[in-house]
Design a protein around this motif. Sequence first.
Motif, PDB file in Angstrom:
ATOM      1  N   LEU A   3       0.691  -1.384   0.059  1.00 50.28           N
ATOM      2  CA  LEU A   3      -0.017  -0.020   0.023  1.00 50.28           C
ATOM      3  C   LEU A   3       0.902   1.299   0.037  1.00 50.28           C
ATOM      4  O   LEU A   3       0.647   2.273  -0.717  1.00 50.28           O
ATOM      5  N   SER A   4       1.851   1.395   0.978  1.00 53.58           N
ATOM      6  CA  SER A   4       3.011   2.402   0.861  1.00 53.58           C
ATOM      7  C   SER A   4       3.308   2.771  -0.531  1.00 53.58           C
ATOM      8  O   SER A   4       3.560   3.767  -0.822  1.00 53.58           O
ATOM      9  N   ASP A   5       4.012   1.512  -1.147  1.00 54.11           N
ATOM     10  CA  ASP A   5       4.295   1.678  -2.564  1.00 54.11           C
ATOM     11  C   ASP A   5       3.318   2.340  -3.541  1.00 54.11           C
ATOM     12  O   ASP A   5       3.494   3.311  -4.494  1.00 54.11           O
ATOM     13  N   ARG A   6       1.994   1.640  -3.538  1.00 53.51           N
ATOM     14  CA  ARG A   6       0.882   2.176  -4.272  1.00 53.51           C
ATOM     15  C   ARG A   6       0.823   3.894  -4.063  1.00 53.51           C
ATOM     16  O   ARG A   6       0.579   4.621  -5.011  1.00 53.51           O
ATOM     17  N   LEU A   7       0.589   4.166  -2.856  1.00 54.55           N
ATOM     18  CA  LEU A   7       0.580   5.530  -2.437  1.00 54.55           C
ATOM     19  C   LEU A   7       1.501   6.619  -3.046  1.00 54.55           C
ATOM     20  O   LEU A   7       1.423   7.516  -3.638  1.00 54.55           O
ATOM     21  N   GLU A  41      -4.558  19.492  -0.659  1.00 54.80           N
ATOM     22  CA  GLU A  41      -3.656  18.551  -0.743  1.00 54.80           C
ATOM     23  C   GLU A  41      -4.185  17.479   0.430  1.00 54.80           C
ATOM     24  O   GLU A  41      -3.757  16.243   0.112  1.00 54.80           O
ATOM     25  N   LEU A  42      -4.679  17.697   1.596  1.00 57.32           N
ATOM     26  CA  LEU A  42      -5.105  16.637   2.339  1.00 57.32           C
ATOM     27  C   LEU A  42      -6.492  15.714   1.661  1.00 57.32           C
ATOM     28  O   LEU A  42      -6.425  14.677   1.641  1.00 57.32           O
ATOM     29  N   GLN A  43      -7.211  16.570   0.864  1.00 55.16           N
ATOM     30  CA  GLN A  43      -8.409  15.826   0.113  1.00 55.16           C
ATOM     31  C   GLN A  43      -7.804  15.038  -0.772  1.00 55.16           C
ATOM     32  O   GLN A  43      -8.237  13.957  -1.021  1.00 55.16           O
ATOM     33  N   PHE A  44      -6.691  15.546  -1.570  1.00 53.19           N
ATOM     34  CA  PHE A  44      -5.850  14.616  -2.580  1.00 53.19           C
ATOM     35  C   PHE A  44      -5.526  13.494  -1.860  1.00 53.19           C
ATOM     36  O   PHE A  44      -5.851  12.061  -2.366  1.00 53.19           O
ATOM     37  N   ALA A  45      -4.820  13.301  -0.656  1.00 51.58           N
ATOM     38  CA  ALA A  45      -4.196  12.174  -0.136  1.00 51.58           C
ATOM     39  C   ALA A  45      -5.379  11.227   0.199  1.00 51.58           C
ATOM     40  O   ALA A  45      -5.276  10.003   0.229  1.00 51.58           O
ATOM     41  N   LEU A  46      -6.420  11.730   0.795  1.00 45.68           N
ATOM     42  CA  LEU A  46      -7.677  10.941   1.131  1.00 45.68           C
ATOM     43  C   LEU A  46      -8.164  10.272   0.121  1.00 45.68           C
ATOM     44  O   LEU A  46      -8.281   9.181  -0.062  1.00 45.68           O
ATOM     45  N   ASP A  47      -8.365  10.873  -1.201  1.00 46.07           N
ATOM     46  CA  ASP A  47      -8.676  10.377  -2.263  1.00 46.07           C
ATOM     47  C   ASP A  47      -7.793   9.130  -2.812  1.00 46.07           C
ATOM     48  O   ASP A  47      -8.224   8.199  -3.215  1.00 46.07           O
ATOM     49  N   VAL A  48      -6.669   9.455  -2.707  1.00 49.30           N
ATOM     50  CA  VAL A  48      -5.641   8.439  -3.269  1.00 49.30           C
ATOM     51  C   VAL A  48      -5.557   7.307  -2.162  1.00 49.30           C
ATOM     52  O   VAL A  48      -5.902   6.097  -2.756  1.00 49.30           O
ATOM     53  N   PHE A  49      -5.785   7.476  -0.876  1.00 45.87           N
ATOM     54  CA  PHE A  49      -5.824   6.217   0.078  1.00 45.87           C
ATOM     55  C   PHE A  49      -7.139   5.547  -0.374  1.00 45.87           C
ATOM     56  O   PHE A  49      -7.316   4.173  -0.208  1.00 45.87           O
TER      57      PHE A  49
END
Length: 87
Positions: A3-7, A41-49
């Motif tokens: 998961l870390s790699d995919r993120l 930026e935070l929303q982007f990270a949540l969407d990627v997660f």
Amino acid sequence: MKLSDRLFEEGVFAQGIAFPTVARDKARVRTIVTATHTRDELQFALDVFARRSAGNSSITLALSQHREAGTSARRDSRTSSTPTRRT
């Protein structure tokens, strides 16, 4: 660790934490949020997660709880006369 790699492939740094640092069945990812991160930026990270962790029920549950908390926090901040910012 996958998961870390995919993120990371999508621009989100979330360090994978695995055995022996945590129990064999308790692998996790660690993120760091700072005051300089924007809401976008935070929303982007949540969407990627959400997109990259599809099928992982623990992450799906955590994201849904975050969304619920964020919705009520935004609603509360609009009606509250007390500043939410710490000094």
